[in-house]
Design an enzyme around this catalytic site. Structure first.
Site, mmCIF file in Angstrom:
data_model
loop_
_atom_site.group_PDB
_atom_site.id
_atom_site.type_symbol
_atom_site.label_atom_id
_atom_site.label_comp_id
_atom_site.label_asym_id
_atom_site.label_seq_id
_atom_site.Cartn_x
_atom_site.Cartn_y
_atom_site.Cartn_z
ATOM 1 N N SER A 282 1.705 -19.897 22.714
ATOM 2 C CA SER A 282 2.416 -19.532 21.488
ATOM 3 C C SER A 282 3.906 -19.853 21.632
ATOM 4 O O SER A 282 4.270 -21.001 21.886
ATOM 5 C CB SER A 282 2.159 -18.057 21.169
ATOM 6 O OG SER A 282 2.538 -17.746 19.850
ATOM 7 N N HIS B 222 -5.875 -16.426 17.687
ATOM 8 C CA HIS B 222 -4.633 -16.635 18.437
ATOM 9 C C HIS B 222 -4.796 -15.969 19.805
ATOM 10 O O HIS B 222 -4.343 -14.836 20.028
ATOM 11 C CB HIS B 222 -3.453 -16.043 17.664
ATOM 12 C CG HIS B 222 -2.114 -16.461 18.201
ATOM 13 N ND1 HIS B 222 -1.693 -17.770 18.195
ATOM 14 C CD2 HIS B 222 -1.094 -15.745 18.767
ATOM 15 C CE1 HIS B 222 -0.477 -17.851 18.726
ATOM 16 N NE2 HIS B 222 -0.098 -16.634 19.085
ATOM 17 N N ASP C 262 -6.994 -19.475 14.210
ATOM 18 C CA ASP C 262 -5.687 -18.894 14.538
ATOM 19 C C ASP C 262 -4.956 -18.511 13.260
ATOM 20 O O ASP C 262 -4.649 -19.359 12.432
ATOM 21 C CB ASP C 262 -4.865 -19.907 15.352
ATOM 22 C CG ASP C 262 -3.652 -19.282 16.027
ATOM 23 O OD1 ASP C 262 -3.059 -18.359 15.441
ATOM 24 O OD2 ASP C 262 -3.297 -19.726 17.128
#
Length: 219
Positions: free
Chosen positions: A116, A199, A168
């Protein structure tokens, strides 16, 4: 120097993986995933898990948390970020690379991995670092700045793999795809792998990451 966790798979290591966590997490996030990489026992890897600084994050109501840079606004197409804080984080990770090379690790045996927001820093660092490193693994992430703004200096054969969940809802699949498209357009050859997940990481994605690491670091 930034504080970080260290995990070594051998008494003497000849390769380094610098693995950056996501927004609000910390360096303790990913050491438990190492067994799922299924790395060959002969690889002698030093895993470094740096902690991002604690700072207020605008999109989270100004709450203080570990963050590689402030995110001012976000949508499915991108993020408005603090470029100064991004640069500071890139400088911190570059300093870790420099310290490892000074300790005798060859730059091409250093991999950058990030999840991320940490993956965005991995992209920016690897694409602008003055020496050729071993590769970038970008997990559930995006380019923090458009490549037109970055002017990447890394050689075009730099190994890059991008891993993303098809479900996600934090960093959209489109943002991951955009990064790969931008990289391809300027001559890089990123691998793009998607997984039926949100995610997060899955055993399958970690297995894939481990195979990529093994290919990069085999003698």
């Amino acid at each position: 120097m930034i504080d970080m966790l260290t995990v070594e798979t051998a008494p003497v290591c000849d390769a380094v993986v610098i693995w950056m966590h996501g927004l609000g997490a910390d360096g303790a996030d990913f050491p438990p995933t190492i067994p799922y990489l299924r790395l060959p026992e002969e690889l002698k890897i030093r895993f470094l898990f740096p902690n991002a600084p604690e700072r207020p994050v605008t999109i989270n109501g100004g709450w203080v948390m570990r963050s590689w840079y402030d995110i001012l606004s976000m949508d499915n197409n991108g993020r408005e970020i603090s470029r100064d804080e991004l640069r500071s984080s890139v400088d911190s990770i570059s300093a870790i690379i420099q310290a490892q090379t000074a300790a005798g690790i060859a730059p091409e045996r250093i991999l950058l991995v990030g999840f991320s927001q940490g993956g965005a820093v991995a992209y920016e660092t690897g694409l602008t670092y003055p020496q050729k490193i071993g590769g970038i693994a970008a997990m559930s992430t995006y380019l923090p700045r458009h490549l037109d703004e970055v002017a990447p200096s890394a050689v075009k054969d730099l190994p890059i793999i991008a891993l993303h969940g098809t479900m996600d809802d934090v960093v959209s699949l489109a943002m991951g795809e955009s990064a790969v498209e931008q990289l391809s357009k300027v001559g890089y050859k990123p691998q793009w792998k998607t997984f039926p997940m949100g995610h997060e990481v899955s055993i399958e994605s970690l297995n894939t990451l481990g195979r990529w690491m093994s290919e990069r670091l085999h003698h």
